[in-house]
Write an enzyme that holds these catalytic residues in place. Structure first.
Site, PDB file in Angstrom:
ATOM      1  N   GLU A 190       0.813  -1.234   0.000  1.00 42.09           N
ATOM      2  CA  GLU A 190       0.000   0.000   0.000  1.00 42.09           C
ATOM      3  C   GLU A 190       0.839   1.274   0.000  1.00 42.09           C
ATOM      4  OE1 GLU A 190      -2.649  -0.691   3.323  1.00 42.09           O
ATOM      5  OE2 GLU A 190      -3.469  -2.505   2.430  1.00 42.09           O
ATOM      6  N   GLU A 305      -6.380 -10.492  -1.452  1.00 42.52           N
ATOM      7  CA  GLU A 305      -7.173 -10.282  -0.222  1.00 42.52           C
ATOM      8  C   GLU A 305      -8.665 -10.233  -0.536  1.00 42.52           C
ATOM      9  OE1 GLU A 305      -5.705  -7.060   2.212  1.00 42.52           O
ATOM     10  OE2 GLU A 305      -3.610  -7.543   1.769  1.00 42.52           O
TER      11      GLU A 305
HETATM   12  O1  9MR Z   1      -7.475  -8.176   8.491  1.00 43.80           O
HETATM   13  C1  9MR Z   1      -6.443  -7.445   9.112  1.00 43.80           C
HETATM   14  C2  9MR Z   1      -6.867  -6.981  10.510  1.00 43.80           C
HETATM   15  O2  9MR Z   1      -7.136  -8.104  11.309  1.00 43.80           O
HETATM   16  C3  9MR Z   1      -5.782  -6.117  11.106  1.00 43.80           C
HETATM   17  O3  9MR Z   1      -6.244  -5.577  12.349  1.00 43.80           O
HETATM   18  C4  9MR Z   1      -5.431  -4.962  10.171  1.00 43.80           C
HETATM   19  C5  9MR Z   1      -4.256  -4.124  10.702  1.00 43.80           C
HETATM   20  O4  9MR Z   1      -3.072  -4.870  10.697  1.00 43.80           O
HETATM   21  O5  9MR Z   1      -5.069  -5.455   8.897  1.00 43.80           O
HETATM   22  C6  9MR Z   1      -6.087  -6.220   8.279  1.00 43.80           C
HETATM   23  O6  9MR Z   1      -5.611  -6.684   7.033  1.00 43.80           O
HETATM   24  C7  9MR Z   1      -5.283  -5.683   6.070  1.00 43.80           C
HETATM   25  C8  9MR Z   1      -4.075  -6.182   5.301  1.00 43.80           C
HETATM   26  O7  9MR Z   1      -3.023  -6.478   6.186  1.00 43.80           O
HETATM   27  C9  9MR Z   1      -3.633  -5.166   4.261  1.00 43.80           C
HETATM   28  N1  9MR Z   1      -4.737  -4.815   3.385  1.00 43.80           N
HETATM   29  C10 9MR Z   1      -5.966  -4.410   4.030  1.00 43.80           C
HETATM   30  C11 9MR Z   1      -6.401  -5.491   5.027  1.00 43.80           C
HETATM   31  C12 9MR Z   1      -7.740  -5.145   5.644  1.00 43.80           C
HETATM   32  O8  9MR Z   1      -7.630  -3.959   6.403  1.00 43.80           O
END
Ligand code: 9MR
Length: 399
Positions: A190, A305
């Protein structure tokens, strides 16, 4: 006409387009449309009323995907997998690829990888790797360089004098530990945010602030040195939609990838996250063109994802499941037409555990239903839709 040939693929795409148009015309004439849904969702919903999401339930998602040269898997974390044996059994049955959702981020409670500036805790990640190896599931690492989930000590410890050394030591230690054992790494996550106003589209993250734009290239070079066999991925969200915002993001991502490739940077794939929303329409030709442009750079494309939020859909579960299934099938049938798309990972497998419950809950308080299995681990229409998209996809060779 050979299956998988480009004329065969074009024919399949035309058939799908026709199927969608017929669906729309037929439904708009007589459908009972639920009032609460936004217009774009009503239209979609009416199309999906006429679609039969019927598949044989014999083969698991991973087998249907593998038959076309695609790897299918899901995100899951250490706490869920170690405590929930029913989920673990389903995971092994359906998935050929595992993404540890938290344990390889810098800092995510309850098992942070970087509890203190000079400490690494590999308990969760090591457990996940053992699980994946025991069960013949490949593992993806997520993620080495990101602006989120940084430790509380990061702000007071890292600055423009030591950021390069901190990043270097993190990647050396983490990617080095799992050398030769990871299918792939999301090296940089990102890094584009067009709204931040820079001409290169880069996000104003701490990494950019401390190291300048070359941090992206450096991260890939260090990771390649530490794990020369893993596929190295640039991963981002918001690349899927028809909006101007998505146009601009696609353009910046392409610009970043072209620049990296022209400098011989070891980047092997683009991760298209695929967090879909029933209210955000997809423009299939924009998406196809984008994927073709990425493929033309010599990159693979991973759908990393995938999930579909139901937060704007009515309460009735059957209606929600049908729309969600339709969105999965439409999206996958577009992206899987591109032969460089070689992996599909959903962000979770069962509604029992999804980030959307916390981040995008429904205003009526009902449990969300965004994933292939429901919270009792039963297959939903979304499972059928994904299965059908794999069955209809042209074959490709796993690279
Ligand atoms: O699903 C993930 C959530 O449990 C975490 O709290 C969050 C912060 O680390 O990240 C979420 O996953 C993200 C991923 O790592 C990157 N792309 C967006 C995802 C959804 O927010």
């Amino acid at each position: 006409m050979a299956p998988g040939s480009s004329s065969h693929n074009r024919l399949l795409s035309r058939r799908r387009a026709l199927h969608l148009c017929l669906g729309t015309a037929a439904c708009l004439s007589g459908a009972v449309i639920q009032r609460k849904m936004p217009l774009v969702v009503q239209r979609r919903s009416s199309v999906y009323n006429n679609r039969e999401f019927v598949v044989d339930g014999q083969r698991a998602l991973k087998d249907r995907a593998a038959a076309k040269g695609i790897l299918y898997g899901a995100e899951i974390n250490h706490q869920q997998l170690s405590a929930d044996s029913d989920l673990a059994a389903q995971f092994i049955q359906e998935c050929a690829l595992l993404v540890e959702g938290g344990g390889l981020k810098w800092f995510l409670t309850p098992s942070p990888l970087r509890p203190a500036p000079n400490t690494f805790d590999f308990t969760a990640a090591d457990w996940m790797l053992r699980f994946s190896q025991t069960n013949q599931v490949k593992m993806r690492g997520h993620t080495l360089v990101w602006h989120q989930s940084l430790p509380p000590w990061f702000e007071e410890t890292v600055n423009n004098r030591n950021a390069e050394q901190v990043m270097h030591s993190h990647i050396r230690t983490v990617a080095g530990r799992y050398r030769g054992q990871m299918h792939s790494w999301d090296v940089v996550n990102e890094a584009i945010r067009v709204q931040d106003g820079r001409s290169d589209g880069l996000r104003k993250s701490p990494w950019l602030e401390f190291m300048g734009p070359d941090y992206v290239e450096l991260a890939f070079r260090i990771t390649a040195e530490m794990d020369p066999n893993a596929k190295l991925v640039y991963n981002d969200f918001g690349l899927e939609f028809g909006s101007r915002k998505s146009d601009a993001k696609r353009e910046s991502v392409l610009q970043l990838l072209s620049k990296l490739m022209s400098k011989g940077t070891p980047v092997h794939a683009l991760g298209v996250q695929g967090h879909l929303d029933t209210t955000r329409p997809i423009n299939s030709s924009k998406l196809r063109n984008f994927l073709a442009d990425v493929a033309a750079l010599g990159l693979e494309i991973f759908i990393t994802e995938l999930d579909v939020t139901d937060r704007s859909l009515p309460a009735d579960a059957a209606t929600r499941d049908r729309v969600i299934a339709g969105v999965y099938e439409d999206f996958l049938s577009i992206v899987l037409d591109e032969p460089r798309v070689t992996t599909v990972t959903t962000w979770g497998l069962s509604d029992r555990y999804t980030w959307l419950s916390e981040f995008f809950p429904r205003s009526d308080g009902l449990p969300v239903r965004p994933l292939p299995l429901d919270s009792d681990l039963n297959r939903k229409l979304a499972w059928n839709a994904i299965a059908r998209a794999f069955d209809n996809a042209p074959s490709r060779t796993i690279i």
